[in-house]
Design a protein around this motif. Structure first.
Motif, PDB file in Angstrom:
ATOM      1  N   VAL A 185     -12.532  -3.539  -5.543  1.00  0.00           N
ATOM      2  CA  VAL A 185     -11.733  -2.514  -4.877  1.00  0.00           C
ATOM      3  C   VAL A 185     -10.716  -1.998  -5.887  1.00  0.00           C
ATOM      4  O   VAL A 185     -10.189  -2.762  -6.685  1.00  0.00           O
ATOM      5  N   ALA A 186     -10.440  -0.699  -5.867  1.00  0.00           N
ATOM      6  CA  ALA A 186      -9.425  -0.116  -6.748  1.00  0.00           C
ATOM      7  C   ALA A 186      -8.055  -0.224  -6.073  1.00  0.00           C
ATOM      8  O   ALA A 186      -7.946  -0.073  -4.853  1.00  0.00           O
ATOM      9  N   TYR A 187      -7.039  -0.499  -6.861  1.00  0.00           N
ATOM     10  CA  TYR A 187      -5.677  -0.613  -6.347  1.00  0.00           C
ATOM     11  C   TYR A 187      -4.782   0.425  -6.997  1.00  0.00           C
ATOM     12  O   TYR A 187      -4.943   0.755  -8.166  1.00  0.00           O
ATOM     13  N   SER A 188      -3.806   0.923  -6.236  1.00  0.00           N
ATOM     14  CA  SER A 188      -2.823   1.859  -6.769  1.00  0.00           C
ATOM     15  C   SER A 188      -1.766   1.062  -7.531  1.00  0.00           C
ATOM     16  O   SER A 188      -1.698  -0.165  -7.403  1.00  0.00           O
ATOM     17  N   PRO A 189      -0.925   1.730  -8.314  1.00  0.00           N
ATOM     18  CA  PRO A 189       0.107   1.022  -9.070  1.00  0.00           C
ATOM     19  C   PRO A 189       1.058   0.187  -8.195  1.00  0.00           C
ATOM     20  O   PRO A 189       1.610  -0.804  -8.659  1.00  0.00           O
ATOM     21  N   ASP A 190       1.204   0.556  -6.927  1.00  0.00           N
ATOM     22  CA  ASP A 190       2.096  -0.218  -6.061  1.00  0.00           C
ATOM     23  C   ASP A 190       1.370  -1.365  -5.350  1.00  0.00           C
ATOM     24  O   ASP A 190       1.935  -2.037  -4.483  1.00  0.00           O
ATOM     25  N   GLY A 191       0.114  -1.634  -5.730  1.00  0.00           N
ATOM     26  CA  GLY A 191      -0.621  -2.778  -5.215  1.00  0.00           C
ATOM     27  C   GLY A 191      -1.392  -2.547  -3.933  1.00  0.00           C
ATOM     28  O   GLY A 191      -1.969  -3.475  -3.382  1.00  0.00           O
ATOM     29  N   LYS A 192      -1.430  -1.311  -3.447  1.00  0.00           N
ATOM     30  CA  LYS A 192      -2.178  -1.012  -2.224  1.00  0.00           C
ATOM     31  C   LYS A 192      -3.600  -0.600  -2.571  1.00  0.00           C
ATOM     32  O   LYS A 192      -3.858  -0.065  -3.646  1.00  0.00           O
ATOM     33  N   VAL A 193      -4.526  -0.841  -1.649  1.00  0.00           N
ATOM     34  CA  VAL A 193      -5.919  -0.424  -1.846  1.00  0.00           C
ATOM     35  C   VAL A 193      -5.966   1.092  -1.910  1.00  0.00           C
ATOM     36  O   VAL A 193      -5.379   1.777  -1.059  1.00  0.00           O
ATOM     37  N   LYS A 194      -6.656   1.622  -2.916  1.00  0.00           N
ATOM     38  CA  LYS A 194      -6.770   3.078  -3.053  1.00  0.00           C
ATOM     39  C   LYS A 194      -7.751   3.617  -2.028  1.00  0.00           C
ATOM     40  O   LYS A 194      -8.826   3.074  -1.837  1.00  0.00           O
ATOM     41  N   THR A 195      -7.365   4.687  -1.382  1.00  0.00           N
ATOM     42  CA  THR A 195      -8.230   5.366  -0.436  1.00  0.00           C
ATOM     43  C   THR A 195      -8.757   6.647  -1.069  1.00  0.00           C
ATOM     44  O   THR A 195      -8.211   7.135  -2.059  1.00  0.00           O
ATOM     45  N   CYS A 196      -9.813   7.185  -0.492  1.00  0.00           N
ATOM     46  CA  CYS A 196     -10.423   8.401  -1.021  1.00  0.00           C
ATOM     47  C   CYS A 196     -11.167   9.100   0.107  1.00  0.00           C
ATOM     48  O   CYS A 196     -11.289   8.575   1.198  1.00  0.00           O
ATOM     49  N   ARG A 197     -11.665  10.283  -0.198  1.00  0.00           N
ATOM     50  CA  ARG A 197     -12.465  11.043   0.767  1.00  0.00           C
ATOM     51  C   ARG A 197     -13.865  11.197   0.206  1.00  0.00           C
ATOM     52  O   ARG A 197     -14.048  11.509  -0.964  1.00  0.00           O
TER      53      ARG A 197
END
Length: 52
Positions: free
Chosen positions: A39-51
């Motif tokens: 899973v990809a994570y954003s710099p703040d540690g949250k799972v990255k979402t996409c469309r």
């Protein structure tokens, strides 16, 4: 079937050249490596979402 095969080959080539590719599956971004996926994570540690 050749379209799916061509996509898979393209993904493998891109992974070999850049070291990874990203894919959006059900609104979640994944990073695909030659050895597996995560899973990809954003710099703040949250799972990255996409469309899709």
């Amino acid at each position: 079937m050749s379209v799916l095969s061509a996509c898979a080959v393209g993904e493998r080539i891109n992974t070999a050249v850049t070291g990874h590719t990203t894919q959006c599956i059900d609104g979640v971004e994944y990073v695909q490596f030659a050895s597996g996926a995560s899973v990809a994570y954003s710099p703040d540690g949250k799972v990255k979402t996409c469309r899709n």
